[in-house]
Design an enzyme around this catalytic site. Structure first.
Site, PDB file in Angstrom:
ATOM      1  N   LYS A 173       0.863  -1.183   0.000  1.00 37.31           N
ATOM      2  CA  LYS A 173       0.000   0.000   0.000  1.00 37.31           C
ATOM      3  C   LYS A 173       0.902   1.236   0.000  1.00 37.31           C
ATOM      4  CE  LYS A 173      -1.616   2.889   2.880  1.00 37.31           C
ATOM      5  NZ  LYS A 173      -1.630   4.099   2.055  1.00 37.31           N
ATOM      6  N   GLU A 176      -1.233   7.330  -0.012  1.00 37.60           N
ATOM      7  CA  GLU A 176      -2.392   7.742  -0.820  1.00 37.60           C
ATOM      8  C   GLU A 176      -2.067   8.958  -1.690  1.00 37.60           C
ATOM      9  OE1 GLU A 176      -4.784   8.398   2.628  1.00 37.60           O
ATOM     10  OE2 GLU A 176      -4.387  10.539   2.671  1.00 37.60           O
ATOM     11  N   GLY A 226       7.586   5.098   7.584  1.00 34.72           N
ATOM     12  CA  GLY A 226       6.700   6.242   7.787  1.00 34.72           C
ATOM     13  C   GLY A 226       6.951   6.865   9.138  1.00 34.72           C
ATOM     14  N   GLY A 227       5.951   7.534   9.660  1.00 34.79           N
ATOM     15  CA  GLY A 227       6.113   8.297  10.893  1.00 34.79           C
ATOM     16  C   GLY A 227       6.081   7.422  12.143  1.00 34.79           C
ATOM     17  N   THR A 230       2.525   6.271  13.524  1.00 35.11           N
ATOM     18  CA  THR A 230       1.947   5.181  12.723  1.00 35.11           C
ATOM     19  C   THR A 230       2.692   3.883  13.027  1.00 35.11           C
ATOM     20  OG1 THR A 230       1.680   6.859  11.010  1.00 35.11           O
ATOM     21  CG2 THR A 230       1.142   4.615  10.405  1.00 35.11           C
ATOM     22  N   GLY A 231       4.014   3.976  13.165  1.00 32.64           N
ATOM     23  CA  GLY A 231       4.815   2.793  13.482  1.00 32.64           C
ATOM     24  C   GLY A 231       4.357   2.143  14.779  1.00 32.64           C
ATOM     25  N   GLU A 248      10.883   1.424   9.588  1.00 34.77           N
ATOM     26  CA  GLU A 248      11.812   2.530   9.306  1.00 34.77           C
ATOM     27  C   GLU A 248      11.050   3.796   9.624  1.00 34.77           C
ATOM     28  OE1 GLU A 248      14.908   2.487   8.313  1.00 34.77           O
ATOM     29  OE2 GLU A 248      15.053   0.342   7.952  1.00 34.77           O
ATOM     30  N   CYS A 282      13.909  11.473   5.675  1.00 37.21           N
ATOM     31  CA  CYS A 282      13.969  10.977   7.064  1.00 37.21           C
ATOM     32  C   CYS A 282      15.341  11.220   7.682  1.00 37.21           C
ATOM     33  CB  CYS A 282      13.609   9.502   7.099  1.00 37.21           C
ATOM     34  SG  CYS A 282      14.545   8.535   5.925  1.00 37.21           S
ATOM     35  N   GLU A 383      10.404  15.974  14.928  1.00 34.36           N
ATOM     36  CA  GLU A 383      10.739  16.002  13.500  1.00 34.36           C
ATOM     37  C   GLU A 383       9.758  16.944  12.791  1.00 34.36           C
ATOM     38  OE1 GLU A 383       9.533  12.492  11.398  1.00 34.36           O
ATOM     39  OE2 GLU A 383      11.438  12.382  10.356  1.00 34.36           O
TER      40      GLU A 383
HETATM   41  P1  NDP Z   1       2.816   8.183   7.743  1.00 30.92           P
HETATM   42  O1  NDP Z   1       3.262   7.396   8.908  1.00 30.92           O
HETATM   43  O2  NDP Z   1       1.701   9.118   7.912  1.00 30.92           O
HETATM   44  O3  NDP Z   1       2.389   7.230   6.530  1.00 30.92           O
HETATM   45  C1  NDP Z   1       3.215   6.236   5.996  1.00 30.92           C
HETATM   46  C2  NDP Z   1       2.331   5.181   5.355  1.00 30.92           C
HETATM   47  O4  NDP Z   1       1.562   4.548   6.381  1.00 30.92           O
HETATM   48  C3  NDP Z   1       1.309   5.757   4.372  1.00 30.92           C
HETATM   49  O5  NDP Z   1       1.133   4.831   3.328  1.00 30.92           O
HETATM   50  C4  NDP Z   1       0.072   5.863   5.223  1.00 30.92           C
HETATM   51  O6  NDP Z   1      -1.130   5.897   4.504  1.00 30.92           O
HETATM   52  C5  NDP Z   1       0.172   4.609   6.049  1.00 30.92           C
HETATM   53  N1  NDP Z   1      -0.604   4.639   7.286  1.00 30.92           N
HETATM   54  C6  NDP Z   1      -1.053   5.709   7.977  1.00 30.92           C
HETATM   55  N2  NDP Z   1      -1.712   5.307   9.089  1.00 30.92           N
HETATM   56  C7  NDP Z   1      -1.676   3.946   9.084  1.00 30.92           C
HETATM   57  C8  NDP Z   1      -2.169   2.941   9.976  1.00 30.92           C
HETATM   58  N3  NDP Z   1      -2.812   3.244  11.102  1.00 30.92           N
HETATM   59  N4  NDP Z   1      -1.940   1.640   9.667  1.00 30.92           N
HETATM   60  C9  NDP Z   1      -1.267   1.299   8.551  1.00 30.92           C
HETATM   61  N5  NDP Z   1      -0.786   2.213   7.667  1.00 30.92           N
HETATM   62  C10 NDP Z   1      -0.967   3.521   7.939  1.00 30.92           C
HETATM   63  O7  NDP Z   1       4.123   8.872   7.198  1.00 30.92           O
HETATM   64  P2  NDP Z   1       4.231   9.837   5.970  1.00 30.92           P
HETATM   65  O8  NDP Z   1       3.694   9.227   4.731  1.00 30.92           O
HETATM   66  O9  NDP Z   1       3.678  11.127   6.423  1.00 30.92           O
HETATM   67  O10 NDP Z   1       5.811   9.899   5.803  1.00 30.92           O
HETATM   68  C11 NDP Z   1       6.571  10.722   6.568  1.00 30.92           C
HETATM   69  C12 NDP Z   1       7.222   9.993   7.717  1.00 30.92           C
HETATM   70  O11 NDP Z   1       7.954   8.870   7.249  1.00 30.92           O
HETATM   71  C13 NDP Z   1       8.242  10.847   8.428  1.00 30.92           C
HETATM   72  O12 NDP Z   1       8.040  10.780   9.812  1.00 30.92           O
HETATM   73  C14 NDP Z   1       9.583  10.248   8.060  1.00 30.92           C
HETATM   74  O13 NDP Z   1      10.588  10.405   8.974  1.00 30.92           O
HETATM   75  C15 NDP Z   1       9.248   8.825   7.847  1.00 30.92           C
HETATM   76  N6  NDP Z   1      10.180   8.238   6.881  1.00 30.92           N
HETATM   77  C16 NDP Z   1      11.172   7.423   7.346  1.00 30.92           C
HETATM   78  C17 NDP Z   1      12.123   6.886   6.491  1.00 30.92           C
HETATM   79  C18 NDP Z   1      13.197   5.980   6.990  1.00 30.92           C
HETATM   80  O14 NDP Z   1      13.901   5.376   6.197  1.00 30.92           O
HETATM   81  N7  NDP Z   1      13.396   5.824   8.274  1.00 30.92           N
HETATM   82  C19 NDP Z   1      12.077   7.164   5.068  1.00 30.92           C
HETATM   83  C20 NDP Z   1      10.980   8.013   4.669  1.00 30.92           C
HETATM   84  C21 NDP Z   1      10.072   8.520   5.573  1.00 30.92           C
HETATM   85  P3  NDP Z   1      -1.778   7.281   3.986  1.00 30.92           P
HETATM   86  O15 NDP Z   1      -0.866   8.388   4.334  1.00 30.92           O
HETATM   87  O16 NDP Z   1      -1.905   7.048   2.545  1.00 30.92           O
HETATM   88  O17 NDP Z   1      -3.094   7.403   4.702  1.00 30.92           O
END
Ligand code: NDP
Length: 493
Positions: A173, A176, A226-227, A230-231, A248, A282, A383
């Protein structure tokens, strides 16, 4: 229109709901996607499960999977410009940046093609001639992959290439906001010979399309980028069926400049460290720690150069960096800067939207330098994921190590000094997954990437990035079976 991709076919959402994809640089609709329902996600998981349990992929030889991954890399080279255009359209990245990203994606597929080709089971020496003992590396199973919007295809490739190399099947996934290149990749995988059902893609929000990937009983592992928040939610969901997880997450990465560093290189790279892709990285060097004796000259020149950074559109030759991903993100960054100033940060550059009339429809924010910061401020701890640099000063090596580690994150960091021993001491003391000495940002597929502390769990890239998708299995074979005499089978009267 981008459709879902399930069991090797393009399919509509069962609700027929759609979502518009917006170009961040001008606010225009560039694409429309199908919006998956929970039922669609379950179908995709079912297809991946069938492909894993009944399909050929997990049982193919390492050599075969290596050939397919090599073919994927060749097709990506052939279609590079199509991918570049789509990536820049979704993210507002300069074309040249998307080209670099595509080159890196291709390298990742090539790297895992090579690595899997040479991997074999490991003999275990147990000191008995009649025993064959070896470790086989088997695929973990059906993987849920969830990726962010900042490096859409690159982040996806760090997961997909090793997952396929290991023999796993998956449902991905993408964010979005940026689904286009992940969708293109589905067609590329099929063309390269990946069997139907091995690679599946669902589109939509995290709450509808993402959550089932972290809690469905048929998903064996979830790999997420991601963030932090969410993690944490994904860990909770995955714990219900004790899934493997790879996370990550974010970073608040220290960039340390000692007075004895090459000043021009340190300055130039300090800008690049934080303002590349408008800070939506990130590993961005968002915390500048500068030795007190050079603070004034260094920060004055840094702010002067930050004010000169040219914002613009992806295809414009003059553009140095692009827009933020969305209006929501822009508003978040504005609030973040206002909060920092209310805490006592001194604005040295930026801090506002650009005034250029051509940029008013996009989500642009000027590169921002905040001086007079200290470790307890929210802007230093949280961040921003935007073009915002906080500046702190230090006097001693011990002090700067304490400051740099005073964060819940531990993704990356850099140290600038001409004293090689000092550089190595500081690098050793930083609790982060990647340290650059007199450099910033380079990474290679051969080297592991990931975070200490709350920056994540596990590693991507390198051999460890493949190991995440493999289960080591110990097979013990006795060539001369015999009795143990442990239980003698005699009745005691
Ligand atoms: P988010 O955590 O908001 O989203 C990441 C993904 O998770 C998206 O596809 C999102 O869907 C999905 N998501 C959101 N909520 C849920 C949930 N409850 N369960 C499952 N999936 C979910 O991060 P961002 O997209 O805003 O990315 C930015 C963040 O990612 C920053 O904090 C950054 O530091 C981190 N990041 C880390 C990296 C690393 O290598 N360590 C690399 C790149 C980014 P949707 O948004 O489509 O609703």
């Amino acid at each position: 229109m981008i459709d879902l991709f399930i069991n090797g076919k393009r399919v509509k959402s069962s609700s027929l709901e759609t979502r518009n994809i917006i170009h961040p640089a001008n606010g225009e609709i560039v694409e429309t996607t199908q919006e998956a329902t929970k039922t669609d996600v379950e179908q995709a998981i079912n297809a991946a499960k069938n492909a894993f349990e009944k399909g050929p992929w997990p049982k193919t030889t390492n050599i075969h999977r290596s050939e397919i991954l090599t073919k994927v890399a060749e097709l990506l080279e052939r279609d590079k410009q199509i991918y570049v255009k789509a990536e820049s359209q979704d993210t507002a990245k300069r074309f040249i940046e998307s080209e670099y990203d595509m080159d890196d994606v291709i390298k990742v597929f090539k790297y895992y093609a090579e690595l899997i080709k040479t991997q074999s089971s490991r003999k275990v020496e147990v000191g008995r001639q009649e025993i064959n003992s070896e470790i086989d590396f088997e695929p973990v199973g059906v993987i849920g992959l969830i990726t962010p919007w900042n490096y859409p295809l690159l982040q996806a490739s760090w997961k997909i290439a090793p997952a396929l190399a290991a023999g796993c099947t998956f449902v991905i996934k993408p964010s979005e906001l940026t689904p286009s290149t992940t969708s293109l990749l589905m067609d590329t995988l099929i063309e390269a010979g990946v069997p139907a059902g091995v690679a599946n893609m669902v589109l939509g929000s995290g709450l509808v399309a993402g959550v089932p990937l972290s809690n469905h009983p048929d998903i064996d592992m979830v790999s997420f980028t991601g963030g932090l928040n969410t993690g944490k939610q994904i860990m909770v969901e995955a714990s219900k069926t004790v899934k493997k997880i790879a996370l990550e997450l974010g970073g608040k990465n220290p960039n340390i400049v000692f007075a004895d560093a090459n000043q021009e290189a340190a300055l130039d790279n300090a800008l690049n460290a934080v303002f590349l892709h408008s800070g939506q990285v990130c590993s961005a060097g968002a915390r500048l720690l500068v030795e007190e004796s050079i603070h004034d000259t260094f920060v004055t020149e840094l702010a002067r150069r930050a004010d000169l950074i040219r914002l613009g559109f992806p295809g414009d030759e003059a553009t140095e960096t692009g827009a933020l991903i969305s209006e929501n993100h822009l508003i978040k960054i504005e609030k973040y800067v206002a909060q920092a100033i209310s805490e006592g940060a001194i604005l040295k550059a930026g801090g506002k939207r650009p005034t250029d009339p051509a940029l008013q429809k996009g989500f642009f924010f000027r590169p921002t330098v905040l001086d007079n910061c200290h470790a307890k401020m929210q802007c230093v701890q949280d961040e921003s994921f935007g073009p915002v640099l906080t500046v702190e000063t230090f006097k001693t090596e011990t002090q700067v190590i304490e400051l740099a580690n005073d964060t819940i994150y531990g993704l990356a960091g850099a140290v600038w000094t001409n004293d090689s021993n000092k550089a190595k001491r500081v690098a050793k003391s930083l609790r982060v997954g990647t340290v650059w000495i007199n450099d910033y940002h380079p990474y290679v597929p051969q080297a592991e990437w990931g975070g200490f502390k709350q920056s994540g769990i596990g590693r991507e890239l390198g051999p460890a990035g493949l190991a995440e998708y493999q289960e080591p299995k110990h097979v013990w074979q006795n060539l001369k079976p015999g009795v143990t005499h442990w239980f003698d089978g005699k009745e005691v009267k």
